[in-house]
Design a protein around this motif. Structure first.
Motif, mmCIF file in Angstrom:
data_model
loop_
_atom_site.group_PDB
_atom_site.id
_atom_site.type_symbol
_atom_site.label_atom_id
_atom_site.label_comp_id
_atom_site.label_asym_id
_atom_site.label_seq_id
_atom_site.Cartn_x
_atom_site.Cartn_y
_atom_site.Cartn_z
ATOM 1 N N VAL A 233 9.821 9.298 -6.836
ATOM 2 C CA VAL A 233 9.706 7.998 -6.170
ATOM 3 C C VAL A 233 8.352 7.905 -5.475
ATOM 4 C CG1 VAL A 233 10.641 6.528 -4.330
ATOM 5 C CG2 VAL A 233 12.200 7.729 -5.887
ATOM 6 N N LEU A 234 7.964 8.957 -4.765
ATOM 7 C CA LEU A 234 6.673 8.960 -4.076
ATOM 8 C C LEU A 234 5.524 8.851 -5.073
ATOM 9 C CD1 LEU A 234 5.041 9.125 -1.488
ATOM 10 C CD2 LEU A 234 5.246 11.624 -1.599
ATOM 11 N N THR A 235 5.602 9.583 -6.174
ATOM 12 C CA THR A 235 4.567 9.508 -7.209
ATOM 13 C C THR A 235 4.413 8.075 -7.707
ATOM 14 O OG1 THR A 235 4.948 11.777 -7.912
ATOM 15 C CG2 THR A 235 3.920 10.313 -9.518
ATOM 16 N N ASN A 236 5.524 7.420 -7.991
ATOM 17 C CA ASN A 236 5.493 6.040 -8.477
ATOM 18 C C ASN A 236 4.947 5.075 -7.434
ATOM 19 O OD1 ASN A 236 6.533 6.833 -10.950
ATOM 20 N ND2 ASN A 236 8.643 6.358 -10.391
ATOM 21 N N ARG A 237 5.376 5.228 -6.184
ATOM 22 C CA ARG A 237 4.925 4.321 -5.121
ATOM 23 C C ARG A 237 3.434 4.501 -4.869
ATOM 24 N NH1 ARG A 237 6.735 0.586 -6.007
ATOM 25 N NH2 ARG A 237 5.493 -0.248 -4.345
ATOM 26 N N LEU A 238 2.954 5.744 -4.825
ATOM 27 C CA LEU A 238 1.520 5.977 -4.604
ATOM 28 C C LEU A 238 0.700 5.371 -5.741
ATOM 29 C CD1 LEU A 238 1.585 9.629 -3.225
ATOM 30 C CD2 LEU A 238 0.977 7.559 -1.941
ATOM 31 N N ALA A 239 1.154 5.561 -6.977
ATOM 32 C CA ALA A 239 0.440 4.993 -8.125
ATOM 33 C C ALA A 239 0.385 3.470 -8.026
ATOM 34 C CB ALA A 239 1.100 5.423 -9.432
ATOM 35 N N LYS A 240 1.476 2.849 -7.629
ATOM 36 C CA LYS A 240 1.523 1.388 -7.499
ATOM 37 C C LYS A 240 0.613 0.913 -6.376
ATOM 38 C CE LYS A 240 3.656 -2.653 -8.374
ATOM 39 N NZ LYS A 240 2.584 -3.630 -8.416
ATOM 40 N N LEU A 241 0.569 1.646 -5.268
ATOM 41 C CA LEU A 241 -0.294 1.267 -4.159
ATOM 42 C C LEU A 241 -1.772 1.397 -4.531
ATOM 43 C CD1 LEU A 241 1.768 2.781 -1.229
ATOM 44 C CD2 LEU A 241 1.267 0.357 -1.611
ATOM 45 N N ARG B 2 11.254 -0.431 -0.614
ATOM 46 C CA ARG B 2 11.737 0.307 0.547
ATOM 47 C C ARG B 2 10.725 1.265 1.164
ATOM 48 N NH1 ARG B 2 17.354 3.474 1.223
ATOM 49 N NH2 ARG B 2 16.697 4.793 2.927
ATOM 50 N N TRP B 3 10.008 2.035 0.368
ATOM 51 C CA TRP B 3 9.125 3.071 0.908
ATOM 52 C C TRP B 3 7.699 2.605 1.158
ATOM 53 C CZ3 TRP B 3 11.603 7.007 2.775
ATOM 54 C CH2 TRP B 3 12.838 7.370 2.219
ATOM 55 N N THR B 4 7.319 1.470 0.620
ATOM 56 C CA THR B 4 5.915 1.069 0.613
ATOM 57 C C THR B 4 5.305 0.949 2.000
ATOM 58 O OG1 THR B 4 6.195 -0.024 -1.502
ATOM 59 C CG2 THR B 4 4.310 -0.705 -0.188
ATOM 60 N N LEU B 5 5.921 0.189 2.888
ATOM 61 C CA LEU B 5 5.336 0.015 4.222
ATOM 62 C C LEU B 5 5.339 1.318 5.014
ATOM 63 C CD1 LEU B 5 6.607 -3.514 5.297
ATOM 64 C CD2 LEU B 5 4.316 -2.855 4.538
ATOM 65 N N LEU B 6 6.299 2.191 4.741
ATOM 66 C CA LEU B 6 6.307 3.488 5.427
ATOM 67 C C LEU B 6 5.173 4.377 4.928
ATOM 68 C CD1 LEU B 6 10.153 4.118 5.553
ATOM 69 C CD2 LEU B 6 8.654 3.173 7.334
ATOM 70 N N ILE B 7 4.865 4.301 3.638
ATOM 71 C CA ILE B 7 3.725 5.048 3.100
ATOM 72 C C ILE B 7 2.437 4.498 3.697
ATOM 73 C CG2 ILE B 7 2.373 5.535 1.011
ATOM 74 C CD1 ILE B 7 5.097 5.515 -0.521
ATOM 75 N N ILE B 8 2.307 3.181 3.752
ATOM 76 C CA ILE B 8 1.111 2.578 4.338
ATOM 77 C C ILE B 8 1.016 2.935 5.817
ATOM 78 C CG2 ILE B 8 -0.010 0.387 4.921
ATOM 79 C CD1 ILE B 8 1.172 -0.681 2.251
ATOM 80 N N ARG B 9 2.132 2.893 6.536
ATOM 81 C CA ARG B 9 2.143 3.320 7.946
ATOM 82 C C ARG B 9 1.575 4.716 8.077
ATOM 83 N NH1 ARG B 9 7.703 5.454 9.850
ATOM 84 N NH2 ARG B 9 6.947 7.031 8.395
#
Length: 154
Positions: A52-60, A23-30
Motif C-alpha cells: 500500500v505504501l509503495t503504491n501511495r508513494l508512487a501515486k504521490l 486514506r493514507w495520502t494526507l498522513l504520508i504528506i503530513r
C-alpha cells in the motif's frame, strides 16, 4: 451516490479528493512535511502495509506532490521529498489538525502544536479577503458560481 471516482463532479473539492482523498495520502504528506523521507520511516510512522505504501508513494510522485530522489546508488535507494505542491497543502492539513484538536482530541489534548519559528506564538489558519485584507468568519463567505460552472451551463 458517488462512485469510486469523482470524474463526473464539477467541483474542485472532488478533484482534490481524486489526488489526496485516499486514506493514507494526507498522513504520508503530513509525515513528509514533518521531515520523514525514507520508505522505512513512513512505514514505521504509519504502520501501513508495504504494498500500500509503495503504491501511495508512487501515486504521490506521479501527481507531483513528492519527488523521488536517489540517495544511494549501490543498491539504489530513494527518499521522498515534498514538493511545493505538497507544501501548499499545509494550510488544509493544519485546518484538519486544528478541527481534530477542537472536536476529536483525546483526554491528553492535542498531539502537536503549531509554533511560529519567529516569535514562538501559536499559528492558526484564517480566512482573509484578498481585496480588503479583512479576516472573515465562515458566515461571511459565500460560494458563488465560478467560470467553470457558468461556462458548463451556457
Amino acid at each position: 451516490m458517488l462512485g469510486r471516482t469523482y470524474d463526473s463532479q464539477l467541483c474542485s473539492i472532488a478533484r482534490t479528493l481524486e489526488i489526496v482523498g485516499e486514506r493514507w495520502t494526507l498522513l504520508i504528506i503530513r509525515d513528509a512535511l514533518l521531515g520523514l523521507r525514507r520508505f522505512e520511516e513512513f512505514q514505521d510512522s504509519l504502520g501501513v502495509a508495504r504494498n500500500v505504501l509503495t503504491n501511495r508513494l508512487a501515486k504521490l510522485v506521479e501527481d507531483g506532490l513528492l519527488e523521488r530522489v536517489c540517495y544511494q546508488e549501490r543498491p539504489a535507494r530513494y527518499e521522498y521529498r515534498p514538493t511545493g505542491k505538497a507544501k501548499d497543502l499545509l494550510t488544509a492539513l493544519l485546518s484538519l489538525m486544528h478541527w481534530g484538536d477542537e472536536h476529536a482530541a483525546g483526554p491528553a489534548g492535542p498531539p502537536r502544536i503549531t509554533d511560529h519559528v519567529g516569535c514562538g506564538g501559536n499559528v492558526r489558519e484564517q480566512l482573509v479577503c484578498t481585496q480588503c485584507g479583512q479576516v472573515v468568519g465562515p458566515d461571511a463567505v459565500r460560494l458563488l458560481p465560478g467560470p467553470a460552472l457558468t461556462d458548463s451551463q451556457g
